[in-house]
Design a protein around this motif. Structure first.
Motif, PDB file in Angstrom:
ATOM      1  N   PHE A 183      17.801   5.024  33.115  1.00 50.29           N
ATOM      2  CA  PHE A 183      16.830   4.336  33.955  1.00 50.29           C
ATOM      3  C   PHE A 183      16.929   2.842  33.682  1.00 50.29           C
ATOM      4  O   PHE A 183      17.095   2.421  32.550  1.00 50.29           O
ATOM      5  CB  PHE A 183      15.410   4.817  33.642  1.00 50.29           C
ATOM      6  CG  PHE A 183      15.182   6.251  33.975  1.00 50.29           C
ATOM      7  CD1 PHE A 183      14.850   6.630  35.263  1.00 50.29           C
ATOM      8  CD2 PHE A 183      15.302   7.234  33.008  1.00 50.29           C
ATOM      9  CE1 PHE A 183      14.640   7.963  35.579  1.00 50.29           C
ATOM     10  CE2 PHE A 183      15.095   8.564  33.307  1.00 50.29           C
ATOM     11  CZ  PHE A 183      14.762   8.928  34.598  1.00 50.29           C
ATOM     12  N   GLY A 184      16.820   2.054  34.724  1.00 52.97           N
ATOM     13  CA  GLY A 184      16.830   0.604  34.558  1.00 52.97           C
ATOM     14  C   GLY A 184      18.129  -0.021  35.015  1.00 52.97           C
ATOM     15  O   GLY A 184      18.920   0.577  35.736  1.00 52.97           O
ATOM     16  N   ASN A 185      18.348  -1.230  34.531  1.00 54.48           N
ATOM     17  CA  ASN A 185      19.509  -2.027  34.900  1.00 54.48           C
ATOM     18  C   ASN A 185      20.711  -1.592  34.071  1.00 54.48           C
ATOM     19  O   ASN A 185      20.727  -1.771  32.859  1.00 54.48           O
ATOM     20  CB  ASN A 185      19.192  -3.507  34.664  1.00 54.48           C
ATOM     21  CG  ASN A 185      20.299  -4.422  35.113  1.00 54.48           C
ATOM     22  OD1 ASN A 185      21.404  -3.993  35.402  1.00 54.48           O
ATOM     23  ND2 ASN A 185      20.008  -5.700  35.167  1.00 54.48           N
ATOM     24  N   GLY A 219      23.536  -4.808  28.194  1.00 53.81           N
ATOM     25  CA  GLY A 219      23.690  -4.320  26.833  1.00 53.81           C
ATOM     26  C   GLY A 219      24.027  -2.852  26.632  1.00 53.81           C
ATOM     27  O   GLY A 219      25.054  -2.352  27.073  1.00 53.81           O
ATOM     28  N   GLY A 220      23.105  -2.167  25.951  1.00 54.91           N
ATOM     29  CA  GLY A 220      23.325  -0.787  25.567  1.00 54.91           C
ATOM     30  C   GLY A 220      23.458   0.160  26.742  1.00 54.91           C
ATOM     31  O   GLY A 220      24.178   1.159  26.662  1.00 54.91           O
ATOM     32  N   THR A 221      22.765  -0.127  27.831  1.00 58.60           N
ATOM     33  CA  THR A 221      22.849   0.747  28.996  1.00 58.60           C
ATOM     34  C   THR A 221      24.244   0.689  29.604  1.00 58.60           C
ATOM     35  O   THR A 221      24.818   1.717  29.978  1.00 58.60           O
ATOM     36  CB  THR A 221      21.782   0.373  30.044  1.00 58.60           C
ATOM     37  OG1 THR A 221      20.506   0.315  29.400  1.00 58.60           O
ATOM     38  CG2 THR A 221      21.713   1.393  31.157  1.00 58.60           C
ATOM     39  N   GLU A 222      24.812  -0.483  29.677  1.00 57.31           N
ATOM     40  CA  GLU A 222      26.179  -0.625  30.184  1.00 57.31           C
ATOM     41  C   GLU A 222      27.165   0.090  29.258  1.00 57.31           C
ATOM     42  O   GLU A 222      28.085   0.776  29.719  1.00 57.31           O
ATOM     43  CB  GLU A 222      26.556  -2.094  30.320  1.00 57.31           C
ATOM     44  CG  GLU A 222      27.930  -2.304  30.917  1.00 57.31           C
ATOM     45  CD  GLU A 222      28.269  -3.770  31.108  1.00 57.31           C
ATOM     46  OE1 GLU A 222      29.111  -4.045  31.975  1.00 57.31           O
ATOM     47  OE2 GLU A 222      27.727  -4.635  30.405  1.00 57.31           O
ATOM     48  N   LEU A 223      26.965  -0.035  27.964  1.00 60.44           N
ATOM     49  CA  LEU A 223      27.816   0.643  26.997  1.00 60.44           C
ATOM     50  C   LEU A 223      27.707   2.159  27.168  1.00 60.44           C
ATOM     51  O   LEU A 223      28.715   2.872  27.174  1.00 60.44           O
ATOM     52  CB  LEU A 223      27.423   0.249  25.572  1.00 60.44           C
ATOM     53  CG  LEU A 223      28.171   0.961  24.444  1.00 60.44           C
ATOM     54  CD1 LEU A 223      29.670   0.693  24.524  1.00 60.44           C
ATOM     55  CD2 LEU A 223      27.602   0.541  23.105  1.00 60.44           C
TER      56      LEU A 223
END
Length: 48
Positions: free
Chosen positions: A10-12, A16-20
């Motif tokens: 969920f989110g952008n 950072g960590g979400t892209e990873l």
């Protein structure tokens, strides 16, 4: 993520960590879903 059966994000996904997390899911061939609606998430869980 490597041991997970699937990942819900969920989110952008460009930060950072979400892209990873997204990149690892893709590299490992793991199922993932990004910013699902309730119905999309329900169906994804059924299908996975």
């Amino acid at each position: 993520m490597i041991q997970a059966d699937g990942t819900v994000m969920f989110g952008n996904v460009t930060t950072g960590g979400t892209e990873l997390t997204l990149n690892i899911c893709v590299r490992q061939g793991k199922p993932y879903i990004v910013n699902p609606t309730a119905e999309d998430l329900r169906q994804w869980l059924i299908d996975s």
